[in-house]
Design a protein around this motif. Structure first.
Motif: not given
Length: 225
Positions: A8-13, A127-131, A194-201
């Motif tokens: 999630r942090w990787a997606f965010f950055i 997508a990661p919901g980190l802010g 992107m949310t779906q892709w992240m959740n699949r990973i």
């Protein structure tokens, strides 16, 4: 930090970097005008002084404060990082990486790609919901309150800010209008994708960990038992 949080942090950055790259492309394609929020910041600068960057920070702080009151929650660390990092990345891309197109068609290509990259950068980092950043947090708050689609909320915000900036004397071009009309629509597609892709990973990684953490048989190595 577990694997899912690292993803999630990787997606965010990465999303912030991609978003900044897209913004930088629209800035370098300078024949078409700037984005609605930049029109607003320039308009405030023209009327009240200070600097465009200062007004960007002030606007961000006001939106973060308003969103915090609306949600009754303190801003997440990702929101603060968004405010700090995007400006740094934009400076790096505009000063050291991206050239200014020399032809009209080069400007068209860079500007069009910039809008697409910007919209998908928003989808990836939200997508990661980190802010979400100040402006995207406002978008999500209005979506949650009204139940309206993301694209309509985003387009409404962009058009409202564009009109305010124009009334304050900010510069408006065809590119400004294109961003106001189409950015929200593209984000409406990019965010769920992107949310779906992240959740699949994340789910794939969890299945892999479960497989490798299974109970060992007593004869696992040499079948001597």
């Amino acid at each position: 930090m577990d694997r899912s949080l690292l993803i999630r942090w990787a997606f965010f950055i990465v999303g912030l970097i991609i978003l900044s790259f897209g913004v930088s492309m629209t800035i370098e394609a300078d024949r078409f005008g700037i984005g609605p929020w930049d029109v607003f910041h320039v308009g405030l600068f023209e009327q009240f002084g200070l600097t465009v960057g200062t007004w960007s920070i002030i606007a961000g702080l006001v939106i973060v404060g308003g969103t915090a009151l609306g949600t009754k929650k303190l801003p997440q660390i990702g929101t603060i990082l968004n405010m700090l990092l995007i400006g740094v990345f934009i400076d790096i891309f505009t000063i050291y990486v991206l050239p200014t197109p020399e032809t009209f068609w080069g400007n068209i290509v860079m500007f069009s790609l910039g809008i697409m990259i910007l919209a998908y950068g928003i989808g990836i980092y939200v997508a990661p919901g980190l802010g979400a950043g100040p402006r995207d947090s406002l978008m999500l708050l209005i979506r949650d309150i009204t139940g309206w689609k993301v694209q309509w909320v985003r387009n409404g915000i962009e058009i409202t800010v564009l009109i305010l900036g124009w009334l304050l004397g900010g510069p408006v071009g065809i590119g400004t209008i294109l961003i106001a009309l189409f950015l929200g629509t593209i984000v409406g597609y990019s965010l769920p994708q992107m949310t779906q892709w992240m959740n699949r990973i994340i789910e794939r990684g969890e299945r892999y960990e479960d497989l490798n953490q299974g109970t060992l048989r007593s004869d696992y190595h040499d079948r001597s038992s």
